[in-house]
Design a protein around this motif. Structure first.
Motif, PDB file in Angstrom:
ATOM      1  N   TRP A   1       9.176   7.648   5.276  1.00  0.00           N
ATOM      2  CA  TRP A   1       8.146   6.966   6.060  1.00  0.00           C
ATOM      3  C   TRP A   1       7.589   7.875   7.162  1.00  0.00           C
TER       4      TRP A   1
ATOM      5  N   GLN B   1      -1.909   7.041   4.436  1.00  0.00           N
ATOM      6  CA  GLN B   1      -0.937   6.368   3.568  1.00  0.00           C
ATOM      7  C   GLN B   1      -0.265   5.211   4.299  1.00  0.00           C
ATOM      8  N   LYS B   2       0.010   5.383   5.582  1.00  0.00           N
ATOM      9  CA  LYS B   2       0.605   4.294   6.359  1.00  0.00           C
ATOM     10  C   LYS B   2      -0.391   3.169   6.610  1.00  0.00           C
TER      11      LYS B   2
ATOM     12  N   PHE C   1       7.065  -1.178   3.250  1.00  0.00           N
ATOM     13  CA  PHE C   1       7.285   0.080   2.543  1.00  0.00           C
ATOM     14  C   PHE C   1       8.701   0.156   1.974  1.00  0.00           C
TER      15      PHE C   1
ATOM     16  N   TYR D   1       0.017   0.013   4.402  1.00  0.00           N
ATOM     17  CA  TYR D   1       1.088  -0.907   4.780  1.00  0.00           C
ATOM     18  C   TYR D   1       0.780  -1.596   6.112  1.00  0.00           C
TER      19      TYR D   1
ATOM     20  N   GLU E   1       9.275  -2.083  -1.124  1.00  0.00           N
ATOM     21  CA  GLU E   1       8.634  -1.585  -2.342  1.00  0.00           C
ATOM     22  C   GLU E   1       9.368  -0.405  -2.963  1.00  0.00           C
ATOM     23  N   HIS E   2      10.024   0.427  -2.144  1.00  0.00           N
ATOM     24  CA  HIS E   2      10.630   1.667  -2.642  1.00  0.00           C
ATOM     25  C   HIS E   2      12.146   1.678  -2.529  1.00  0.00           C
TER      26      HIS E   2
END
Length: 283
Positions: free
Chosen positions: A192, A199-200, A168, A203, A171-172
């Motif tokens: 996070w 959503q988690k 994560f 990943y 990517e961000h």
């Protein structure tokens, strides 16, 4: 009389302060006029008590220390790596006579270092000596770990699998809030924690796939290390598994051999009475 004495004392105190200020300003002017080589730096009196004396530089490093500011002034845009490369080239082209002043200065510094080290060690308590031995052991272990990690990287060891948060963050990271790396990581950690479970899960699945990738690559890499004779870099649990598998294979072979031998013995014992009866009939 009392006011007059007070006034006299205040005038004398004012005169002393003005004299000190004038001496300080004159000293500052003299220091600014003198070159840097003639200005004697003030030594810290507590440096010897707080830690051991620093090891002296060799002749080459003394030459680097002298030439680096000169090259930096002449070429402000040059990189540090290029500066060191140019200084090293100059050192290689120098004659022994040109290197002699730097080597002699290094030799004198080593002699002084030995004396300072003896004086420093004589002041230590047994507890401090023991603590220094532990610190040295930790430093050596850290250096050994760094060398081993560098060697494994050169041998092509696969990278360890990433965690869901690491995926994560990678990517961000560019779009994260904050100007420094620490601030960006802090903001990403907050984002996070605010994510929903679904959503988690994306990943988490990527991290599981990365674990499979790492497992397959490590198996291929360790097999290659065995082929080239580098069993020393293989993980301990892999070696124990290989050892267990080899021992089980050897046990199976021994069991097969013993079974085959027992079968042969049984056949021999079964055929031996018939042969005896036949010989008896012939007689």
């Amino acid at each position: 009389m009392a006011p007059f004495s007070v006034m006299t004392a205040s005038v004398s105190l004012l005169a002393k302060s003005l004299s000190v200020l004038s001496c300080t300003s004159s000293l500052a002017r003299c220091t600014s006029v003198l070159p840097a080589a003639y200005v004697i730096p003030v030594k810290c009196l507590t440096s010897q008590a707080t830690g051991p004396p620093k090891r002296p530089l060799n002749g080459y490093m003394r030459y680097v220390q002298q030439q680096k500011p000169v090259i930096t002034r002449q070429n402000p845009e040059i990189k540090s790596v290029d500066i060191i490369r140019e200084i090293a080239q100059q050192w290689r082209m120098m004659s022994p006579e040109q290197k002699q002043p730097f080597e002699e200065a290094s030799l004198r510094a080593r002699v002084q270092f030995k004396l300072d080290l003896q004086n420093y060690q004589a002041q230590l308590t047994p507890a401090q000596v023991q603590q220094q031995a532990l610190d040295k052991k930790h430093r050596m272990a850290k250096r050994k770990a760094i060398r081993k990690k560098r060697e494994l990287t050169n041998l092509g060891k696969p990278k360890r699998p990433r965690s869901p948060f690491n995926i994560f963050m990678s990517e961000h990271f560019e779009d994260a809030r904050g100007t420094t790396t620490q601030a960006k990581m802090k903001s990403l950690l907050e984002d996070w924690r605010n994510l929903f479970s679904h959503q988690k899960q994306v990943y988490t699945q990527l991290a599981e796939d990365d674990k499979i990738r790492y497992k397959n690559e490590m198996k291929s890499w360790e097999d290659h290390m065995v082929e080239i004779g580098r069993e020393d870099v293989i993980r301990e649990r892999t070696l124990s598994k290989k050892k267990t598998a080899t021992e089980s294979q050897a046990t199976k072979k021994e069991t097969k051999k013993s079974t085959a031998h027992s079968k042969t013995t049984r056949k021999a014992t079964k055929s031996s009475p018939s042969k005896t009866i036949r010989t008896a009939k012939k007689t």
